[in-house]
Design a protein around this motif. Structure first.
Motif, PDB file in Angstrom:
ATOM      1  N   GLU A 166       0.753  -1.044  -0.182  1.00 51.84           N
ATOM      2  CA  GLU A 166       0.055  -0.018   0.075  1.00 51.84           C
ATOM      3  C   GLU A 166       0.980   1.126  -0.143  1.00 51.84           C
ATOM      4  OE1 GLU A 166      -3.896  -1.232   2.354  1.00 51.84           O
ATOM      5  OE2 GLU A 166      -2.246  -0.387   3.789  1.00 51.84           O
ATOM      6  N   VAL A 167       0.161   2.222  -0.699  1.00 54.67           N
ATOM      7  CA  VAL A 167       0.929   3.721  -0.469  1.00 54.67           C
ATOM      8  C   VAL A 167       0.564   4.235   0.977  1.00 54.67           C
ATOM      9  CG1 VAL A 167       1.287   5.852  -1.453  1.00 54.67           C
ATOM     10  CG2 VAL A 167       1.119   4.045  -2.936  1.00 54.67           C
ATOM     11  N   GLN A 168       1.643   4.736   1.575  1.00 50.11           N
ATOM     12  CA  GLN A 168       1.520   5.413   2.823  1.00 50.11           C
ATOM     13  C   GLN A 168       1.971   6.811   2.937  1.00 50.11           C
ATOM     14  OE1 GLN A 168       0.005   4.484   6.131  1.00 50.11           O
ATOM     15  NE2 GLN A 168      -0.066   6.782   5.603  1.00 50.11           N
ATOM     16  N   PRO A 169       0.994   8.017   2.617  1.00 49.58           N
ATOM     17  CA  PRO A 169       1.591   9.122   2.505  1.00 49.58           C
ATOM     18  C   PRO A 169       1.937   9.610   4.064  1.00 49.58           C
ATOM     19  CG  PRO A 169      -0.711   9.027   1.530  1.00 49.58           C
ATOM     20  CD  PRO A 169      -0.569   7.786   2.198  1.00 49.58           C
ATOM     21  N   ALA A 170       3.016  10.595   4.126  1.00 52.96           N
ATOM     22  CA  ALA A 170       3.334  11.079   5.418  1.00 52.96           C
ATOM     23  C   ALA A 170       3.833  12.224   5.223  1.00 52.96           C
ATOM     24  CB  ALA A 170       4.623  10.073   5.831  1.00 52.96           C
ATOM     25  N   LYS A 171       4.337  13.016   6.247  1.00 59.47           N
ATOM     26  CA  LYS A 171       4.873  14.383   6.241  1.00 59.47           C
ATOM     27  C   LYS A 171       5.989  14.507   5.277  1.00 59.47           C
ATOM     28  CE  LYS A 171       3.245  16.385  10.520  1.00 59.47           C
ATOM     29  NZ  LYS A 171       3.523  17.134  11.768  1.00 59.47           N
ATOM     30  N   MET A 172       5.781  15.204   3.978  1.00 57.46           N
ATOM     31  CA  MET A 172       6.903  15.336   3.005  1.00 57.46           C
ATOM     32  C   MET A 172       7.591  13.954   2.582  1.00 57.46           C
ATOM     33  SD  MET A 172       6.540  18.410   3.046  1.00 57.46           S
ATOM     34  CE  MET A 172       7.886  19.164   2.003  1.00 57.46           C
ATOM     35  N   ALA A 173       6.806  13.141   2.573  1.00 54.83           N
ATOM     36  CA  ALA A 173       7.379  11.517   2.228  1.00 54.83           C
ATOM     37  C   ALA A 173       6.266  10.859   1.658  1.00 54.83           C
ATOM     38  CB  ALA A 173       7.918  10.892   3.420  1.00 54.83           C
ATOM     39  N   TYR A 174       6.606   9.737   1.013  1.00 58.22           N
ATOM     40  CA  TYR A 174       5.733   8.441   0.294  1.00 58.22           C
ATOM     41  C   TYR A 174       6.278   7.386   0.875  1.00 58.22           C
ATOM     42  CZ  TYR A 174       2.328  11.644  -1.909  1.00 58.22           C
ATOM     43  OH  TYR A 174       1.385  12.379  -2.079  1.00 58.22           O
ATOM     44  N   GLU A 175       5.668   6.512   1.290  1.00 60.86           N
ATOM     45  CA  GLU A 175       6.328   5.077   1.616  1.00 60.86           C
ATOM     46  C   GLU A 175       5.284   4.143   1.056  1.00 60.86           C
ATOM     47  OE1 GLU A 175       6.663   2.407   5.747  1.00 60.86           O
ATOM     48  OE2 GLU A 175       6.682   4.681   5.935  1.00 60.86           O
ATOM     49  N   LEU A 176       5.895   2.922   0.560  1.00 61.30           N
ATOM     50  CA  LEU A 176       5.325   1.582   0.422  1.00 61.30           C
ATOM     51  C   LEU A 176       5.510   0.714   1.599  1.00 61.30           C
ATOM     52  CD1 LEU A 176       5.990   1.022  -3.512  1.00 61.30           C
ATOM     53  CD2 LEU A 176       3.789   1.694  -2.255  1.00 61.30           C
ATOM     54  N   ARG A 177       4.512   0.169   2.004  1.00 61.70           N
ATOM     55  CA  ARG A 177       4.464  -0.687   3.059  1.00 61.70           C
ATOM     56  C   ARG A 177       3.569  -1.864   2.917  1.00 61.70           C
ATOM     57  NH1 ARG A 177      -0.457   0.257   5.485  1.00 61.70           N
ATOM     58  NH2 ARG A 177      -1.203   2.443   5.896  1.00 61.70           N
TER      59      ARG A 177
END
Length: 254
Positions: A166-177
């Protein structure tokens, strides 16, 4: 493939109300790390951990009979490094890792090396920061905010080639988890532990990644505390990590 479904984080009508005093024998506390216990830094490795933080958290944990946990998007290894000496429960990688409960919350997905190498290569090619995580990876663009759309497009295209994430948006970042991993699910698992029985949950967090956990606490008879600015479903708010420390300390010193 799995897409992160946007959730309703409409401003709660009482979101600017200060939280009630922490009651050590009544509440259970779950607290985020970056932006909540420590101030956000330009790079994840540049944070400044307040002196004596681990000792103070241990004191709080003991007074609460272990009904306390740190819940973070950081890897468990990073948490243990930054909080050396803290002996309590820890949740890392948004709920994919845990210390103090069994069994592990998540297992590596077969496509993990591909995802990590693609994220790292993209970040390097554009001068962005890649953050390696045991169950995924993230691209930070805090020093290049104009890259937000480019990073978002790349990460979502990578998701189409990466089942199980899944894509996890965060503060000034994008993550795949890993798909299905989230902080609210981690709280639900922690809630099965004996020390949390008959307590009222309180969750403190600053980011969009914390919204599911803030809602979980409120839907299970407790309350959420949003740290900093931005819309949130939390019913309470504190301005900065220093206020979090003051809120926790007031209970121990009172």
């Amino acid at each position: 493939m799995a897409y992160l479904i946007p959730m309703d984080i409409s401003p709660h009508p009482t979101k600017r109300i200060a939280p009630p005093p922490l009651e050590l024998r009544k509440h259970a506390v779950f607290v985020d790390f970056d932006g909540t216990l420590v101030d956000i830094a330009p790079r994840p490795d540049a944070i400044v951990v307040p002196s004596g933080l681990a000792r103070r958290l241990n004191q709080l944990r003991a007074r609460m009979d272990d009904a306390f946990a740190v819940v973070s998007g950081r890897s468990l290894h990073e948490l243990e490094t930054f909080l050396t000496g803290f002996n309590g429960l820890m949740i890392g990688s948004h709920g994919a890792e845990a210390r103090g409960i069994e069994p592990p919350l998540a297992h590596a997905i077969p496509g993990l090396p591909f995802v990590q190498s693609e994220l790292a290569a993209f970040a390097a090619s554009r001068g962005l920061l890649y953050e390696h995580k045991p169950h995924g990876g993230a691209i930070h663009y805090r020093h290049a905010p104009e890259s937000a759309e480019t990073v978002s497009v790349f990460v979502h295209h990578l998701l189409e080639r990466s089942p199980g994430f899944e894509v996890q948006p965060a503060k000034m970042a994008y993550e795949l988890r890993p798909a299905g991993v989230s902080k609210d699910k981690a709280l639900a698992r922690l809630w099965q532990e004996a020390q949390f029985a008959d307590r009222i949950p309180a969750y403190l967090g600053d980011d969009s990644t914390d919204e599911p956990a803030l809602l979980w606490a409120q839907e299970n008879g407790g309350f959420g505390i949003k740290i900093g600015e931005g819309e949130s479903a939390a019913c309470h708010r504190l301005a900065q990590p220093a206020d979090v420390h003051a809120w926790l300390a007031a209970a121990v010193e009172g």
